[in-house]
Design a protein around this motif. Structure first.
Motif, PDB file in Angstrom:
ATOM      1  N   GLY A  90       2.749 -13.880   9.975  1.00 19.20           N
ATOM      2  CA  GLY A  90       2.687 -12.857   8.619  1.00 19.20           C
ATOM      3  C   GLY A  90       4.338 -11.687   8.940  1.00 19.20           C
ATOM      4  O   GLY A  90       4.326 -11.610  10.379  1.00 19.20           O
ATOM      5  N   VAL A  91       4.815 -10.838   8.470  1.00 26.93           N
ATOM      6  CA  VAL A  91       5.323  -9.951   8.615  1.00 26.93           C
ATOM      7  C   VAL A  91       4.913  -8.619   8.030  1.00 26.93           C
ATOM      8  O   VAL A  91       3.834  -8.097   6.480  1.00 26.93           O
ATOM      9  N   THR A  92       4.997  -7.585   8.394  1.00 33.00           N
ATOM     10  CA  THR A  92       4.163  -6.311   8.556  1.00 33.00           C
ATOM     11  C   THR A  92       5.516  -4.914   8.224  1.00 33.00           C
ATOM     12  O   THR A  92       6.382  -5.565   9.083  1.00 33.00           O
ATOM     13  N   VAL A  93       6.107  -4.537   7.153  1.00 30.16           N
ATOM     14  CA  VAL A  93       7.141  -3.676   7.054  1.00 30.16           C
ATOM     15  C   VAL A  93       6.542  -1.380   6.587  1.00 30.16           C
ATOM     16  O   VAL A  93       5.489  -2.473   5.739  1.00 30.16           O
ATOM     17  N   LYS A  94       6.551  -1.360   7.476  1.00 30.77           N
ATOM     18  CA  LYS A  94       6.051   0.022   7.710  1.00 30.77           C
ATOM     19  C   LYS A  94       7.269   0.940   7.030  1.00 30.77           C
ATOM     20  O   LYS A  94       8.201   1.083   7.540  1.00 30.77           O
ATOM     21  N   MET A  95       7.163   1.627   5.886  1.00 30.96           N
ATOM     22  CA  MET A  95       8.688   2.562   5.437  1.00 30.96           C
ATOM     23  C   MET A  95       7.686   4.535   5.276  1.00 30.96           C
ATOM     24  O   MET A  95       6.831   4.148   4.767  1.00 30.96           O
ATOM     25  N   SER A  96       8.440   4.898   5.561  1.00 31.33           N
ATOM     26  CA  SER A  96       8.235   6.360   5.312  1.00 31.33           C
ATOM     27  C   SER A  96       9.124   6.893   4.995  1.00 31.33           C
ATOM     28  O   SER A  96      10.625   7.191   5.462  1.00 31.33           O
ATOM     29  N   PHE A  97       9.414   7.869   3.649  1.00 33.53           N
ATOM     30  CA  PHE A  97      10.237   8.433   3.197  1.00 33.53           C
ATOM     31  C   PHE A  97       9.288  10.664   2.701  1.00 33.53           C
ATOM     32  O   PHE A  97       8.598  10.342   3.221  1.00 33.53           O
ATOM     33  N   ASN A  98      10.813  10.795   3.341  1.00 30.34           N
ATOM     34  CA  ASN A  98      10.277  12.531   3.205  1.00 30.34           C
ATOM     35  C   ASN A  98      10.484  12.358   1.468  1.00 30.34           C
ATOM     36  O   ASN A  98      11.107  12.494   0.877  1.00 30.34           O
ATOM     37  N   ARG A  99       9.021  13.536   1.324  1.00 31.92           N
ATOM     38  CA  ARG A  99       9.251  13.216  -0.084  1.00 31.92           C
ATOM     39  C   ARG A  99       9.434  14.054  -1.069  1.00 31.92           C
ATOM     40  O   ARG A  99       9.575  13.722  -2.434  1.00 31.92           O
ATOM     41  N   SER A 100      10.497  15.170  -0.626  1.00 33.47           N
ATOM     42  CA  SER A 100      11.334  16.219  -0.562  1.00 33.47           C
ATOM     43  C   SER A 100      12.364  15.482  -1.420  1.00 33.47           C
ATOM     44  O   SER A 100      13.074  15.938  -2.474  1.00 33.47           O
ATOM     45  N   ILE A 101      12.547  14.705  -0.892  1.00 29.02           N
ATOM     46  CA  ILE A 101      13.849  13.653  -0.747  1.00 29.02           C
ATOM     47  C   ILE A 101      13.852  12.583  -2.330  1.00 29.02           C
ATOM     48  O   ILE A 101      14.797  12.356  -3.147  1.00 29.02           O
ATOM     49  N   ALA A 102      12.522  11.594  -1.195  1.00 29.21           N
ATOM     50  CA  ALA A 102      12.571  10.105  -2.285  1.00 29.21           C
ATOM     51  C   ALA A 102      11.122  10.754  -3.572  1.00 29.21           C
ATOM     52  O   ALA A 102      12.172   9.954  -4.713  1.00 29.21           O
ATOM     53  N   CYS A 103      11.261  11.377  -4.090  1.00 29.59           N
ATOM     54  CA  CYS A 103      10.167  12.026  -5.143  1.00 29.59           C
ATOM     55  C   CYS A 103      11.134  12.809  -5.727  1.00 29.59           C
ATOM     56  O   CYS A 103      10.733  13.488  -6.805  1.00 29.59           O
ATOM     57  N   LYS A 104      12.327  13.425  -6.200  1.00 29.57           N
ATOM     58  CA  LYS A 104      12.984  13.738  -6.360  1.00 29.57           C
ATOM     59  C   LYS A 104      13.354  14.187  -7.690  1.00 29.57           C
ATOM     60  O   LYS A 104      13.496  12.853  -7.898  1.00 29.57           O
ATOM     61  N   THR A 105      12.918  15.020  -8.892  1.00 31.16           N
ATOM     62  CA  THR A 105      12.976  14.864  -9.755  1.00 31.16           C
ATOM     63  C   THR A 105      13.801  15.266 -10.862  1.00 31.16           C
ATOM     64  O   THR A 105      14.395  16.813 -10.249  1.00 31.16           O
ATOM     65  N   ASP A 106      15.143  15.035 -11.269  1.00 27.63           N
ATOM     66  CA  ASP A 106      15.999  16.424 -11.635  1.00 27.63           C
ATOM     67  C   ASP A 106      16.035  16.463 -13.593  1.00 27.63           C
ATOM     68  O   ASP A 106      15.777  15.038 -13.658  1.00 27.63           O
ATOM     69  N   LYS A 108       0.821  -1.156   0.019  1.00 28.39           N
ATOM     70  CA  LYS A 108       0.163   0.380   0.084  1.00 28.39           C
ATOM     71  C   LYS A 108       0.881   1.183  -0.168  1.00 28.39           C
ATOM     72  O   LYS A 108       1.979   1.045   1.245  1.00 28.39           O
ATOM     73  N   LEU A 109       0.817   1.673  -1.014  1.00 26.10           N
ATOM     74  CA  LEU A 109       1.970   3.344  -1.221  1.00 26.10           C
ATOM     75  C   LEU A 109       0.457   4.432  -0.235  1.00 26.10           C
ATOM     76  O   LEU A 109      -0.887   4.655  -1.952  1.00 26.10           O
ATOM     77  N   VAL A 110       1.037   5.386   0.215  1.00 31.62           N
ATOM     78  CA  VAL A 110       0.467   6.521   0.454  1.00 31.62           C
ATOM     79  C   VAL A 110       1.120   7.502   0.370  1.00 31.62           C
ATOM     80  O   VAL A 110       2.503   7.715   1.121  1.00 31.62           O
ATOM     81  N   ASP A 111       0.679   8.466  -0.746  1.00 28.79           N
ATOM     82  CA  ASP A 111       1.262   9.711  -1.143  1.00 28.79           C
ATOM     83  C   ASP A 111       0.862  11.000  -0.603  1.00 28.79           C
ATOM     84  O   ASP A 111      -0.321  11.548  -0.463  1.00 28.79           O
ATOM     85  N   THR A 112       1.188  12.034   0.685  1.00 28.93           N
ATOM     86  CA  THR A 112       0.940  13.252   1.004  1.00 28.93           C
ATOM     87  C   THR A 112       1.769  14.577   0.165  1.00 28.93           C
ATOM     88  O   THR A 112       2.750  13.356   0.088  1.00 28.93           O
ATOM     89  N   HIS A 113       1.416  15.318   0.729  1.00 31.97           N
ATOM     90  CA  HIS A 113       2.008  16.650   0.344  1.00 31.97           C
ATOM     91  C   HIS A 113       3.641  16.655   1.039  1.00 31.97           C
ATOM     92  O   HIS A 113       4.397  17.055  -0.084  1.00 31.97           O
ATOM     93  N   SER A 114       3.513  16.060   2.307  1.00 29.64           N
ATOM     94  CA  SER A 114       4.983  16.143   2.030  1.00 29.64           C
ATOM     95  C   SER A 114       6.389  14.712   2.822  1.00 29.64           C
ATOM     96  O   SER A 114       7.057  14.255   3.413  1.00 29.64           O
ATOM     97  N   THR A 115       4.847  13.032   2.945  1.00 24.56           N
ATOM     98  CA  THR A 115       5.769  11.875   2.990  1.00 24.56           C
ATOM     99  C   THR A 115       5.263  10.852   1.837  1.00 24.56           C
ATOM    100  O   THR A 115       4.085  11.285   1.492  1.00 24.56           O
ATOM    101  N   VAL A 116       5.577  10.008   2.054  1.00 26.86           N
ATOM    102  CA  VAL A 116       5.487   9.019   0.741  1.00 26.86           C
ATOM    103  C   VAL A 116       5.335   7.827   2.102  1.00 26.86           C
ATOM    104  O   VAL A 116       6.450   7.561   2.475  1.00 26.86           O
ATOM    105  N   SER A 117       4.391   6.770   2.115  1.00 25.63           N
ATOM    106  CA  SER A 117       4.456   5.693   2.821  1.00 25.63           C
ATOM    107  C   SER A 117       4.531   4.754   2.024  1.00 25.63           C
ATOM    108  O   SER A 117       2.861   4.487   1.149  1.00 25.63           O
ATOM    109  N   VAL A 118       5.088   4.076   3.003  1.00 22.68           N
ATOM    110  CA  VAL A 118       4.196   2.508   1.750  1.00 22.68           C
ATOM    111  C   VAL A 118       4.155   1.118   2.795  1.00 22.68           C
ATOM    112  O   VAL A 118       5.354   1.299   4.230  1.00 22.68           O
ATOM    113  N   ASN A 119       4.187   0.539   2.903  1.00 23.10           N
ATOM    114  CA  ASN A 119       3.105  -0.869   4.329  1.00 23.10           C
ATOM    115  C   ASN A 119       3.387  -1.547   3.034  1.00 23.10           C
ATOM    116  O   ASN A 119       2.587  -1.569   2.227  1.00 23.10           O
TER     117      ASN A 119
END
Length: 96
Positions: A80-96, A24-35
């Protein structure tokens, strides 16, 4: 993030024999979370990290930091296993 998910899927298929894997991917203004969840693993992630086994887990951690991310593992034998990741959107979704 793609490579992290590939590594998680490979670990699940290699060690866990899951019947179901969900992402599951959740994209907000400041973070991207992946469960990530898989229902078959008896693998205790924290045990493998502390025993320094499994290069795949270290590869995951080496990819998280440059993306401004955090990762948490939740595993219970037979449940089972759950892995929760959270990323700073400005870094993780950077486009050059």
């Amino acid at each position: 993030m793609y490579r992290i998910l590939v590594e998680l899927i490979n670990n699940s298929l290699k060690y866990g024999s899951p019947k179901k894997i969900s992402i599951k991917l959740v994209d907000t203004h400041s973070t991207v979370s992946v469960n990530y969840y898989e229902d078959g693993s008896d693998l205790t992630y924290r045990m493998h990290l502390t025993r320094k086994k499994g290069m795949g887990l270290y590869n995951i951690h080496s990819r998280i930091t440059p993306l401004g991310g955090t990762i948490d593992y939740y595993s219970h034998p037979g449940k089972g296993v759950t892995v929760k990741m959270s990323f700073n959107r400005s870094i993780a979704c950077k486009t050059d």
